[in-house]
Structures are given as structure tokens and as C-alpha cells.
Design a protein around this motif. Structure first.
Motif, PDB file in Angstrom:
ATOM      1  N   TYR A 271       0.808  -1.079  -0.202  1.00 42.86           N
ATOM      2  CA  TYR A 271       0.065   0.065   0.187  1.00 42.86           C
ATOM      3  C   TYR A 271       0.724   1.195   0.013  1.00 42.86           C
TER       4      TYR A 271
ATOM      5  N   TYR B  47      -7.620   4.203  -3.269  1.00 45.74           N
ATOM      6  CA  TYR B  47      -8.120   2.699  -3.658  1.00 45.74           C
ATOM      7  C   TYR B  47      -7.285   1.991  -4.555  1.00 45.74           C
TER       8      TYR B  47
ATOM      9  N   LEU C 176      -6.660  -1.069  10.705  1.00 48.04           N
ATOM     10  CA  LEU C 176      -6.928   0.587  10.773  1.00 48.04           C
ATOM     11  C   LEU C 176      -8.098   0.770  11.392  1.00 48.04           C
TER      12      LEU C 176
ATOM     13  N   ARG D 146     -12.739   0.802   3.123  1.00 46.67           N
ATOM     14  CA  ARG D 146     -11.598  -0.033   2.355  1.00 46.67           C
ATOM     15  C   ARG D 146     -11.522  -1.414   2.810  1.00 46.67           C
ATOM     16  N   LEU D 147     -12.062  -1.780   4.202  1.00 47.96           N
ATOM     17  CA  LEU D 147     -12.170  -3.097   4.356  1.00 47.96           C
ATOM     18  C   LEU D 147     -13.025  -3.799   3.579  1.00 47.96           C
TER      19      LEU D 147
ATOM     20  N   HIS E 161      -7.621   9.985   3.419  1.00 45.54           N
ATOM     21  CA  HIS E 161      -7.635   8.445   3.099  1.00 45.54           C
ATOM     22  C   HIS E 161      -9.480   8.384   3.056  1.00 45.54           C
TER      23      HIS E 161
ATOM     24  N   PHE F 226      -6.536  -3.649   6.994  1.00 46.25           N
ATOM     25  CA  PHE F 226      -7.661  -2.680   7.043  1.00 46.25           C
ATOM     26  C   PHE F 226      -8.549  -2.954   8.264  1.00 46.25           C
TER      27      PHE F 226
ATOM     28  N   ALA G  17     -11.618   3.923   6.730  1.00 50.70           N
ATOM     29  CA  ALA G  17     -10.959   2.478   6.750  1.00 50.70           C
ATOM     30  C   ALA G  17     -12.277   1.414   6.610  1.00 50.70           C
TER      31      ALA G  17
ATOM     32  N   GLU H  19     -16.582  -0.683  11.864  1.00 51.76           N
ATOM     33  CA  GLU H  19     -16.335  -0.260  10.510  1.00 51.76           C
ATOM     34  C   GLU H  19     -17.228   0.674   9.930  1.00 51.76           C
TER      35      GLU H  19
ATOM     36  N   ASP I 120      -4.686   0.749  -2.501  1.00 56.75           N
ATOM     37  CA  ASP I 120      -5.413  -0.478  -1.775  1.00 56.75           C
ATOM     38  C   ASP I 120      -5.265  -1.719  -2.718  1.00 56.75           C
TER      39      ASP I 120
END
Length: 435
Positions: free
Chosen positions: A225, A310, A332, A394-395, A388, A329, A391, A374, A313
Motif C-alpha cells: 500500500y 483505492y 486500521l 476500504r475493508l 484517506h 484494514f 477504513a 467499520e 489498496d
């Protein structure tokens, strides 16, 4: 942690809603009201130091607006890229517009210098003083090369850490990224990779608390990343985009009436209060304008920034596999409790194994509520000025993308060797935390 002990029922699906310390409740099942503005958690920090009531109301409206817009952009980008992961860096119309704004913004300090020259030519004390002020303002607003935010003592070298550098080389080869020229470690629950200085030197910085919270695949995903930022086309890393992204924020800082008149101190004397009020009258419109300009520029760049993140990612998935990206993630998302657990372990023991165990226990304990964590991340971390995407999003993206695996090689022993190489750095970070 979100509190589920509530009698409220979701009006959309009838499920019990939850609340996270402050702010409106939301439904964990259908995510009704998840994007509601929470002024206690989602504030961007726009505004004065200790603003008065009028300015507080303005700041709150700006915060509410930017949160609503950024939440929608985050959701739209994640929905669009969930089934079609970004394949490479590209120039969008918004990025081209951002570069054009930067080109115009660079002219501001040049215009100030030209104005100072004209004023100095006038043979009178006041124009000369104004010319000197314009010169200082031009110097303050000049474009700058990014600097390495760490210290010389945080740098590590290939001769003393060959296994870690070998892993970095391997991950860079996997994703097609250049090898960083400087590698450093510190005690932050964070990591970054950037280009600094006029020579655009590539720097990779690893925070040991974050590093120890990850498993072996998660560490490879973290390296993928971060190194991906060297090839993902992030507007934040483009030198030509920096004037637009930084100049208006500097102007807003400079035009802050409270900071200029009182330096953020409490106004005591009559003269000080009068000066503050006069400064507010003349400087407040300029301050508000530059604040809104800064917000507008970041709104323009937001879509390109999110897509670039992304794409980084995607590189994390390639480097550490899907399992490594999910581990990264997840860590995070749980950054708050993990930071506390690892700090506690570091204060009592400098052994990295103890740090890792503390992190693993925390992830296991919070794993049952990971969906709530999340969702809270998606609400709290939605902001124009956040660098960003949340998170939590992103997960979800890492779980939805095509599943990638790594070769079955045992990397646990490799990571233990790297931790032994970093032994002195772990001791230094533990010592700094105790201090």
C-alpha cells in the motif's frame, strides 16, 4: 465502541439502532442514518482557535456541508469501484482543473513581489513598509518542496537491516514500484511513503506500533500500500498540485483575526479587545473566503484522491493477498483500541513479541463487533480534509474484490528476523513512550 443498549428501533427495517458515544444513532442492519453529521466526532477542525458563538455556527454549517458531500462521494466511489477495481493511475478532468488552479496560484507570490518592487520605488516611508510586508507575505506563500517529517535518528540502513530491505525490494517488484531511497521507523501508529526535497527523494516511514499490530501478510500488504503511493497518481503527491492544496490554507492561517491580534491568548485589556474587534471586521471576510477556497480545492481533488487511495489498496492486495489486505484494514478500523493496547505493552516491555500479542488479543476481542467498528469508521472518517477514505469502506472493498492469494511460503520466521533487526528501534520507541 458503539452502544447497543437502546430501545430505539430503525424506521426502515425494525432493527435495534446503535449509538457511538456521541451523535445520532444508526441502524447496523440497513445502515439507516449512518451518514448523519456528528459534530463531536466528524469535525474537520475548520475555524478559529476558540471561536466565538457566531463563528462557531458558521464552522458547524461548513462542517455539516462538507461531511454530507464527502460522505456521498465516498459512498459513490466505493460503490463504483467495488465491482471494477482501479487498474492504474489516470488523469481525470478534476485533476487537470486542480493543476490549472495550481498554475494560477503560483502567480500569487510573484504578484506580491512585483507589487513590493513598485512600492519600494516610491520614495516615502509608508510604501516602503508596505513593500516589505508584501515581500514577507510572498515568502510565506512561496511553493515549497515537501520535507521529510522524521528525524535523522529514525533512519535505518540496508547494511544493518538486510532482511527488511530485502522484503521491501520483493514487495516493490511485485507491484512494479520504485525502491525507496530512505527508510525510517518511528513510534507512531502510522506509516507513509512520499517524495521529498528538490530531488524528489523517495522516503518510506514505518510506525512500529502499526507494524507489530499486523500479521505477516498484513505487513506485506502495508508495504504494498505505501509503495503504491509512488505509482498511484495521488494528487497529494504531485508537485504541481501542491500550490493549490496548501496556499489557501496558509492564507487562512495568516488571516485568522484572533491569531493575529492576540496569538490565541485570552483578550484582557481594553485596547486588546478593541484591536481584536477591528481586526475581525477587516480580516474576517478574507479569512472566511480563503477557508472556503481551501475547502473548494480539496472538494475538487477529493474524487481523484479517493481513486488513488483505492488504487494503492489494490497494490496492498497484490502484495499481501486478500487476507493481508483484510488484516491491514481491520487493524486500521480498530486503530483506537489497538493504539492503546500496544502503548500499554510498550510501557511495560520493549519486546516486540509482547506488542504483537497485545495487538492480536485486541483484534480477537473486538472481532465480534467489527461490523459496528467499520460503520463507525465510515461515519467518523468521512471528511473532505481526510487524506484517506474511511477504513471501514476500504475493508469492505478488500473483501469484495477478486480474491488473491500468496505463495505458501512461511513468512512468520522472516518477520521474526525483521523484528530482531529492529530491536534497537523497538527499545528506542519504548524509551520515548516512557519519557
Amino acid at each position: 465502541m458503539p452502544d447497543t443498549a437502546t430501545a430505539d428501533i430503525c424506521p426502515m427495517c425494525g432493527h435495534a439502532v446503535v449509538r457511538a458515544r456521541t451523535g445520532p444513532s444508526w441502524c447496523p442492519e440497513c445502515e439507516w442514518n449512518l451518514g448523519a453529521y456528528d459534530r463531536g466526532e466528524t469535525s474537520t477542525g475548520i475555524g478559529w482557535q476558540r471561536p466565538d458563538g457566531f463563528q462557531q455556527r458558521i464552522n458547524r454549517r461548513i462542517d455539516r456541508f462538507q461531511h454530507r458531500v464527502s460522505f456521498r462521494i465516498n459512498q459513490r466511489e466505493s460503490d463504483r469501484l467495488r465491482s471494477d477495481p482501479p487498474a492504474g493511475a489516470r488523469r481525470s478532468p478534476a485533476l487537470i482543473a486542480l493543476l490549472a488552479i495550481s498554475a494560477v496560484t503560483v502567480l500569487i507570490p510573484l504578484a506580491l513581489l512585483a507589487g513590493s518592487v513598485l512600492l519600494v520605488k516610491i520614495d516615502a516611508p509608508l510604501p516602503i513598509v508596505l513593500g516589505a510586508v508584501l515581500v514577507m507575505l510572498a515568502v510565506f506563500l512561496r511553493p515549497r518542496f515537501p520535507r521529510f517529517p522524521g528525524t535523522e535518528g529514525s533512519r535505518i540502513h540496508r547494511a544493518t537491516h538486510p532482511v527488511l530491505f530485502g522484503l521491501i525490494d520483493d514487495v516493490a517488484g511485485r507491484i512494479g514500484a520504485p525502491i525507496p531511497e530512505i527508510v525510517a521507523v518511528d513510534g507512531q501508529f502510522n506509516a507513509f511513503c512520499m517524495r521529498v526535497g528538490a530531488r524528489r527523494t523517495r522516503v518510506l516511514n514505518l510506525g512500529l506500533p502499526l507494524w507489530t499490530a499486523l500479521d505477516a501478510d498484513g505487513r506485506m500488504a502495508l508495504l504494498g500500500y505505501e509503495l503504491g503511493h509512488l505509482i498511484n497518481g495521488d494528487p497529494d503527491s504531485r508537485l504541481l498540485a501542491q500550490p493549490a492544496l496548501t496556499t489557501y490554507r496558509r492564507l487562512a492561517y495568516l488571516c485568522n483575526p484572533r491569531r493575529v491580534v492576540t496569538g490565541g491568548r485570552r483578550r484582557n485589556g481594553y485596547g486588546e479587545r478593541l484591536g481584536s474587534e477591528l481586526a475581525s471586521v477587516f480580516m474576517w471576510p478574507v479569512y472566511q473566503l480563503t477557508t472556503l477556497l481551501d475547502l473548494g480545492v480539496h472538494l475538487l481533488a477529493m474524487r481523484s484522491v479517493r481513486r488513488a487511495e483505492y488504487l494503492a489498496d489494490v497494490y496492498a492486495c497484490r502484495a499481501g493477498g486478500t487476507s493481508g489486505a483484510v488484516n491491514l484494514f481491520t487493524v486500521l478500523v480498530l486503530a483506537g483500541p489497538l493504539r492503546t493496547a500496544i502503548r500499554t505493552a510498550a510501557l511495560s516491555n520493549a519486546d516486540p513479541g509482547e506488542w504483537h500479542e497485545a495487538g492480536s488479543r485486541t483484534v480477537a476481542q473486538k472481532g465480534a463487533d467489527i461490523r459496528l467498528w467499520e460503520q463507525r469508521s465510515i461515519r467518523v472518517d468521512s471528511g473532505v480534509l481526510h487524506s484517506h477514505p474511511p477504513a471501514g469502506l476500504r475493508l469492505r472493498m478488500a473483501r469484495s474484490w477478486p480474491r488473491l492469494g500468496l505463495d505458501p511460503a512461511d513468512r512468520d520466521e522472516l518477520m521474526l528476523t525483521i523484528d530482531r533487526e529492529l530491536g534497537l528501534q523497538y527499545q528506542r520507541v519504548a524509551r520515548d513512550l516512557r519519557g
